[in-house]
Design an enzyme around this catalytic site. Sequence first.
Site, PDB file in Angstrom:
ATOM      1  N   CYS A  50       0.828  -1.206   0.000  1.00 34.19           N
ATOM      2  CA  CYS A  50       0.000   0.000   0.000  1.00 34.19           C
ATOM      3  C   CYS A  50       0.862   1.256   0.000  1.00 34.19           C
ATOM      4  CB  CYS A  50      -0.908   0.000   1.222  1.00 34.19           C
ATOM      5  SG  CYS A  50      -2.012   1.427   1.304  1.00 34.19           S
ATOM      6  N   CYS A  85      -0.793   5.718   7.427  1.00 35.35           N
ATOM      7  CA  CYS A  85      -2.104   5.203   7.816  1.00 35.35           C
ATOM      8  C   CYS A  85      -1.979   4.325   9.044  1.00 35.35           C
ATOM      9  CB  CYS A  85      -2.706   4.416   6.648  1.00 35.35           C
ATOM     10  SG  CYS A  85      -4.301   3.663   7.027  1.00 35.35           S
ATOM     11  N   CYS A 140      -2.389  -0.461   9.231  1.00 37.72           N
ATOM     12  CA  CYS A 140      -1.509  -1.627   9.035  1.00 37.72           C
ATOM     13  C   CYS A 140      -0.095  -1.368   9.547  1.00 37.72           C
ATOM     14  CB  CYS A 140      -1.436  -1.999   7.551  1.00 37.72           C
ATOM     15  SG  CYS A 140      -2.978  -2.587   6.849  1.00 37.72           S
ATOM     16  N   GLN A 189     -17.559 -10.889  11.978  1.00 42.07           N
ATOM     17  CA  GLN A 189     -16.104 -11.013  11.929  1.00 42.07           C
ATOM     18  C   GLN A 189     -15.576 -10.438  10.616  1.00 42.07           C
ATOM     19  OE1 GLN A 189     -13.937 -12.147  14.188  1.00 42.07           O
ATOM     20  NE2 GLN A 189     -15.308 -13.000  15.716  1.00 42.07           N
ATOM     21  N   GLU A 203     -27.642 -12.669  24.481  1.00 42.40           N
ATOM     22  CA  GLU A 203     -27.016 -11.439  23.975  1.00 42.40           C
ATOM     23  C   GLU A 203     -27.793 -10.241  24.516  1.00 42.40           C
ATOM     24  OE1 GLU A 203     -25.243  -8.398  22.385  1.00 42.40           O
ATOM     25  OE2 GLU A 203     -24.373 -10.374  22.035  1.00 42.40           O
ATOM     26  N   CYS A 262      -9.808 -11.687  21.412  1.00 37.17           N
ATOM     27  CA  CYS A 262      -8.952 -10.842  20.571  1.00 37.17           C
ATOM     28  C   CYS A 262      -8.043  -9.977  21.443  1.00 37.17           C
ATOM     29  CB  CYS A 262      -9.795  -9.968  19.649  1.00 37.17           C
ATOM     30  SG  CYS A 262     -10.868  -8.798  20.518  1.00 37.17           S
TER      31      CYS A 262
END
Length: 420
Positions: free
Chosen positions: A67, A73, A76, A263, A310, A377
């Site tokens: 990129c 940015c 990443c 996801q 939930e 995560c």
Amino acid sequence: MKLTGRIGSISDDGLGVLKVENREFYVPFTYPGDVVSVKKAKRRFGRKIATDFVLIKESSIRQAPRCSHFGTCGGCLWQGLKYREQLRLKAEVFERITGIEAEIKGSPKIWGFRNVSNFIVATSGTGLKEYGNPLGVVNLVECPVFSKRTARYLRALRDFMEETQVRPWNLRKKTGGVHYLQVKESKFTGEVMVNLIAHVDPPDEILEAFRDYFSFSDSLYWSLKTDERDDPRGEPRLVAGRHYIRERVEDVTYLIHPNSFFQTNSYALPLLMKAVEDFADGERVLDLYSGVGTFGVWLAKRGFEVAGVEVNPFAVEMARKNAELNGVSATFHVGRAEETPIGDYDTVIVDPPRKGLREVGELLAKSSVERVVYISCNPKAFRLDYERHLKKSYRIENAILIDMFPHTPHVEAVLMLEKK
């Protein structure tokens, strides 16, 4: 200030760590083996973060980033790192934080894998946030981790705003019209949802232009945002097309809506699902934090008897639709995880928010459930949950890492806990 040295390690959040003259600096976009010269740094959260530095010599584990926005940015941090090294470092950091050595499975695709992108629309540019600068925006022309069609989406937005003179959002003054463009791409069905999040309720002529510029979308929304928070959320209004787009993950179909979480890596999702499936035991499964039924519907399709809980009523509605769409009998209920009677289940699945289980951990520790499958995560949150609560009653029997987020320091972990 000018300090030169070799990056010796990687921090838990993916920054290169430089130690020179008993001083420690954290250098973004650098990796072990790089030689750098730091000119300026700022103190943030008790650390010195390099803000002006030069890469003098590249590490052997580097690769050329794809990129053109890499290094500015914030999306990443690790795109300049060879993919096998990304996987190695993710497993290393996970073990350092949790003490658990785990196999890691790479993403089947490392480019064009993201199925959603939220482009900020600001007076300073349209794209993604600059690394380390909450008011800075990288004016994107591409995003190879999201889509080959990124340029098309952004060109349509810019042309639409130029014609209609709808104003972008001013991050500093917190004024303006359009705040975010959210695009969701179903990788396996090819369907596209476009959702414009704005602080204005548009007249009919603006909606007509909106439909024209985004006529390629299968589902087109305009979401009215009534607060000043810098997030891509609003009250969605269908402008054209279908209420939902569909994503197909092997033999399971999911409905996608602007307000539903899914996801972000469709290609690696089967690896995550199969890890959860392999770790689940028995017949009766309780899916806490069940969301739109991502795990629950998958498991029900494979013969498990699933009940999901939930707190978000809309997510429960979506989960029920997904169960009906796939012809499974999983049941989903509105409720708080910490108030849920665990009952007589063989396995409890937990996929908590980034902050972790907290009091739900104690609820599980006091339950009679033989197996807990914890999806995380955030390894630091898992470690705290385990040390404070789960360790009293459970031991860690197995763990596997799934790289849902190539070119970032993040990784998804699936951990199997057995009753002691």
